[in-house]
Scaffold this active site. Structure first.
Site, PDB file in Angstrom:
ATOM      1  N   ARG A 187      -0.902  -5.248   4.833  1.00  0.00           N
ATOM      2  CA  ARG A 187      -0.176  -4.826   3.641  1.00  0.00           C
ATOM      3  C   ARG A 187       1.100  -4.107   4.075  1.00  0.00           C
ATOM      4  O   ARG A 187       1.100  -3.383   5.071  1.00  0.00           O
ATOM      5  CB  ARG A 187      -1.027  -3.877   2.796  1.00  0.00           C
ATOM      6  N   GLU A 225     -11.648   4.820  -5.074  1.00  0.00           N
ATOM      7  CA  GLU A 225     -11.934   3.385  -4.966  1.00  0.00           C
ATOM      8  C   GLU A 225     -12.414   2.795  -6.288  1.00  0.00           C
ATOM      9  O   GLU A 225     -13.160   3.423  -7.024  1.00  0.00           O
ATOM     10  CB  GLU A 225     -13.001   3.128  -3.896  1.00  0.00           C
ATOM     11  N   ARG A 274       0.883  -1.178   0.000  1.00  0.00           N
ATOM     12  CA  ARG A 274       0.000   0.000   0.000  1.00  0.00           C
ATOM     13  C   ARG A 274       0.909   1.213   0.000  1.00  0.00           C
ATOM     14  O   ARG A 274       1.779   1.358   0.866  1.00  0.00           O
ATOM     15  CB  ARG A 274      -0.894  -0.037   1.237  1.00  0.00           C
TER      16      ARG A 274
END
Length: 167
Positions: free
Chosen positions: A109, A66, A58
């Protein structure tokens, strides 16, 4: 359904792991892009203690609209941001990954600033400067905040990308 390229890359990872051989990264690169999730998240193959490991990364300091969040509609400029990340870092591209204070987020992540190895382009900053992302800093990961915020101010002033396309 997973993209054919991602499936191909994962098959390579399985093969590499099964053969217990590490990927051969060029000098200065510490990972190879093997897939894309959206405009601010990608999958990178690393060599860890002689094993091939894929990490979901990330990008720190940015947030793209999104495109794949369950229960959320596709947001304005989301598909464009996803395409731009894939253009900047196509599957097979080598990257240098720089971490900040916190290593992982709540989704496990890896949190990182990412540089394209071939020319040292700072991908996080470039996505903001071109108007594909907004800044999003979550302390304590604020090491490069000033640089990325400057890029956002410039993109807003010049009405680049999402700053002109989205209300």
């Amino acid at each position: 359904m997973a993209e054919p390229r991602l499936l191909q890359a994962l098959a390579v990872v399985v093969l590499l792991t099964a053969c217990a051989s590490a990927p051969n990264f060029p000098p200065g690169a510490n990972g190879e892009v093997v897939g894309h999730v959206d405009g601010d998240t990608l999958d990178v193959l690393f060599s860890v203690e002689g094993r091939a490991v894929v990490e979901r990364i990330r990008l720190i300091g940015i947030d793209t609209p999104e495109t794949k969040k369950p229960g959320t509609p596709i947001e304005c400029y989301g598909p464009e941001a996803s395409r731009r990340l894939a253009e900047l870092l196509p599957v097979g591209a080598f990257v240098d990954v720089v971490r900040d204070v916190e290593t992982r987020d709540d989704y496990d992540r890896l949190l990182a600033y990412v540089y394209r190895a071939e020319d040292r382009i700072f991908v996080n900053e470039l996505l903001v400067r071109e108007g594909f992302a907004r800044t999003l800093f979550i302390p304590p990961n604020t090491g490069l905040e000033d640089e990325i915020r400057r890029a956002e101010r410039r993109a807003r002033t010049e009405r680049r990308g999402l700053w002109s396309a989205c209300s």
